[in-house]
Design a protein around this motif. Structure first.
Motif, PDB file in Angstrom:
ATOM      1  N   LYS A 194       0.798  -1.073   0.230  1.00 51.92           N
ATOM      2  CA  LYS A 194      -0.023   0.260  -0.236  1.00 51.92           C
ATOM      3  C   LYS A 194       0.835   1.187   0.068  1.00 51.92           C
ATOM      4  CE  LYS A 194      -3.579  -2.208   2.779  1.00 51.92           C
ATOM      5  NZ  LYS A 194      -4.490  -2.742   3.540  1.00 51.92           N
ATOM      6  N   SER A 195       0.456   2.411  -0.553  1.00 53.58           N
ATOM      7  CA  SER A 195       0.815   3.904  -0.237  1.00 53.58           C
ATOM      8  C   SER A 195       1.459   3.928   0.907  1.00 53.58           C
ATOM      9  CB  SER A 195       0.222   4.935  -1.136  1.00 53.58           C
ATOM     10  OG  SER A 195       0.265   4.090  -2.586  1.00 53.58           O
ATOM     11  N   LYS A 196       2.399   4.741   0.661  1.00 51.25           N
ATOM     12  CA  LYS A 196       2.545   5.194   2.631  1.00 51.25           C
ATOM     13  C   LYS A 196       2.133   6.784   2.868  1.00 51.25           C
ATOM     14  CE  LYS A 196       6.773   4.944   5.584  1.00 51.25           C
ATOM     15  NZ  LYS A 196       7.820   4.711   5.632  1.00 51.25           N
ATOM     16  N   ILE A 197       1.189   7.112   3.559  1.00 50.23           N
ATOM     17  CA  ILE A 197       1.417   7.914   3.834  1.00 50.23           C
ATOM     18  C   ILE A 197       1.151   8.654   4.971  1.00 50.23           C
ATOM     19  CG2 ILE A 197      -1.179   9.254   4.469  1.00 50.23           C
ATOM     20  CD1 ILE A 197      -2.567   7.570   2.694  1.00 50.23           C
ATOM     21  N   LYS A 198       1.907   9.421   5.248  1.00 50.79           N
ATOM     22  CA  LYS A 198       2.356  10.377   6.151  1.00 50.79           C
ATOM     23  C   LYS A 198       1.064  10.395   7.345  1.00 50.79           C
ATOM     24  CE  LYS A 198       4.327  14.471   7.758  1.00 50.79           C
ATOM     25  NZ  LYS A 198       5.194  16.187   7.632  1.00 50.79           N
ATOM     26  N   SER A 239       0.938   7.588   8.776  1.00 49.25           N
ATOM     27  CA  SER A 239      -0.405   5.991   8.624  1.00 49.25           C
ATOM     28  C   SER A 239       0.331   5.117  10.378  1.00 49.25           C
ATOM     29  CB  SER A 239       0.274   5.585   7.987  1.00 49.25           C
ATOM     30  OG  SER A 239      -0.413   4.295   7.506  1.00 49.25           O
ATOM     31  N   HIS A 273       5.060  -0.605   6.002  1.00 54.32           N
ATOM     32  CA  HIS A 273       4.791  -1.391   5.267  1.00 54.32           C
ATOM     33  C   HIS A 273       5.737  -2.663   4.519  1.00 54.32           C
ATOM     34  CE1 HIS A 273       2.586   1.577   4.311  1.00 54.32           C
ATOM     35  NE2 HIS A 273       2.747   2.263   4.956  1.00 54.32           N
ATOM     36  N   SER A 293       8.813   4.841  -5.350  1.00 53.98           N
ATOM     37  CA  SER A 293       7.260   5.118  -4.438  1.00 53.98           C
ATOM     38  C   SER A 293       7.934   7.121  -4.891  1.00 53.98           C
ATOM     39  CB  SER A 293       7.882   4.678  -3.150  1.00 53.98           C
ATOM     40  OG  SER A 293       8.083   3.822  -2.888  1.00 53.98           O
ATOM     41  N   ASP A 294       6.508   6.598  -5.259  1.00 56.48           N
ATOM     42  CA  ASP A 294       5.897   8.834  -5.884  1.00 56.48           C
ATOM     43  C   ASP A 294       6.169   9.091  -4.216  1.00 56.48           C
ATOM     44  OD1 ASP A 294       4.169   7.794  -4.828  1.00 56.48           O
ATOM     45  OD2 ASP A 294       2.871   8.093  -6.527  1.00 56.48           O
ATOM     46  N   SER A 295       5.831   8.761  -2.848  1.00 60.86           N
ATOM     47  CA  SER A 295       5.682   9.486  -1.683  1.00 60.86           C
ATOM     48  C   SER A 295       7.236  10.115  -1.377  1.00 60.86           C
ATOM     49  CB  SER A 295       5.840   8.616  -0.932  1.00 60.86           C
ATOM     50  OG  SER A 295       6.414   7.519  -0.468  1.00 60.86           O
ATOM     51  N   ARG A 296       8.434  10.069  -2.193  1.00 60.60           N
ATOM     52  CA  ARG A 296       9.920  10.463  -1.829  1.00 60.60           C
ATOM     53  C   ARG A 296       9.842  11.460  -2.821  1.00 60.60           C
ATOM     54  NH1 ARG A 296      11.260   9.486   3.356  1.00 60.60           N
ATOM     55  NH2 ARG A 296      11.087   7.142   4.076  1.00 60.60           N
ATOM     56  N   LEU A 353       9.712   0.708   1.045  1.00 68.41           N
ATOM     57  CA  LEU A 353       9.538   1.792  -0.184  1.00 68.41           C
ATOM     58  C   LEU A 353      10.414   1.310  -1.317  1.00 68.41           C
ATOM     59  CD1 LEU A 353      10.554   4.612  -0.303  1.00 68.41           C
ATOM     60  CD2 LEU A 353      12.563   4.038   0.571  1.00 68.41           C
TER      61      LEU A 353
END
Length: 309
Positions: free
Chosen positions: A26-30, A32, A36, A169-172, A196
């Protein structure tokens, strides 16, 4: 009977964690509370099951904050490291409070007289790596070369994908200077701690050799009770850890583990291709290449003997 009870309690912990904290894939959300990383999830489940067993419980629902705090204090008295105590505390808090904002009291580890592996420089020289590989089969040799060339964790060897099969990952926010000085390599995607996914770079010749080991279709294997769909016939995970440890001890009469190859990668990068960058910027680039973003961890790879605050 003790082992049977602990197995039952660990199964209960697994259900609880997978129901409430499973963030694998799952996508990592700040902010959360999900976990992961496969290894992190598995380890916290194991810790809670063992703690409940050590406390002589027969059902995980019997666990109370008082019991958990008492157990944490016992772990401190048994000489466990601060890092491990923090992991135990976090695991027990998840089991007790789930998504509530409640905490156990932090305990401080007692001073240790011996120097643990985490306070040593675990890097191997190229000559030492060559000696170690002399005691390996061809599959383990290739995995060793890839791990030190790309700075991979042992588990990440099982997750290598082409860039048209996966993405970072597009969360970084990724530095444009990653792999500076290594432009001739081929980029791949691996998935590491906390789920990641990042780009890594493998030298062209080595990538070409790896491609000869590509499977016609992905194959599912088990490593440390987790499933991996591998795309290359490489040695990774625990099998690689064991093979490297055996070969290192045979060649050198000691081993810093396969993780030491990441130390070699980090120190070589800083001493060579990244030397042209300001030190702080070079550390940022290196931290992203290794798959983490914390400066203190990068310092650990580069300056293993530095005193910790």
């Amino acid at each position: 009977m003790k082992n049977k009870t602990q197995k039952k309690l660990t199964q209960q912990a697994e259900k609880l964690f997978k129901r409430n904290f499973n963030g694998i894939g799952k996508s990592k959300i700040k902010g959360s509370t999900l976990l992961h990383g496969r290894r992190t999830l598995r380890e916290q489940i194991r810790i809670v099951g063992k703690a409940a067993s050590d406390l002589n419980l027969t059902n995980l629902k019997q666990l109370t904050p008082f019991m958990a705090q008492h157990y944490l204090n016992q772990c401190r008295d048994n000489g466990l490291s601060q890092k491990y105590l923090s992991t135990i505390k976090c695991s027990l808090e998840r089991a007790l409070f789930k998504h509530e904002n409640s905490k156990l009291t932090r305990v401080i580890a007692t001073p240790r007289k011996t120097v643990p592996l985490t306070d040593k420089n675990r890097a191997y020289t190229h000559a030492q790596i060559k000696m170690i590989m002399g005691n390996m089969d061809d599959r383990a040799k290739l995995s060793t070369l890839i791990a030190v060339n790309a700075g991979l964790r042992v588990e990440e060897l099982l997750t290598i994908r082409r860039t048209d099969e996966a993405k970072a990952s597009d969360s970084r926010v990724w530095s444009e200077h990653r792999f500076a000085g290594r432009e001739e390599g081929i980029r791949y995607i691996v998935t590491g701690k906390n789920g990641l996914s990042r780009e890594v770079l493998i030298n062209k010749d080595l990538a070409a050799l790896m491609e000869t080991k590509r499977l016609s279709s992905p194959k599912t294997i088990q490593d440390r009770k987790e499933s991996f769909a591998i795309h290359y016939e490489l040695l990774g995970g625990k099998r690689f850890t064991d093979a490297f440890y055996y070969a290192s001890n045979k060649a050198l009469s000691w081993s810093h583990g396969a993780h030491g190859l990441r130390f070699t990668y980090a120190q070589n990068r800083m001493d060579n291709e990244l030397a042209k960058f300001p030190y702080k910027e070079a550390k940022l680039i290196l931290s992203q290449e290794l798959g983490h973003f914390r400066e203190e961890i990068t310092d650990r790879y580069l300056n293993p003997y530095a005193k910790k605050n």
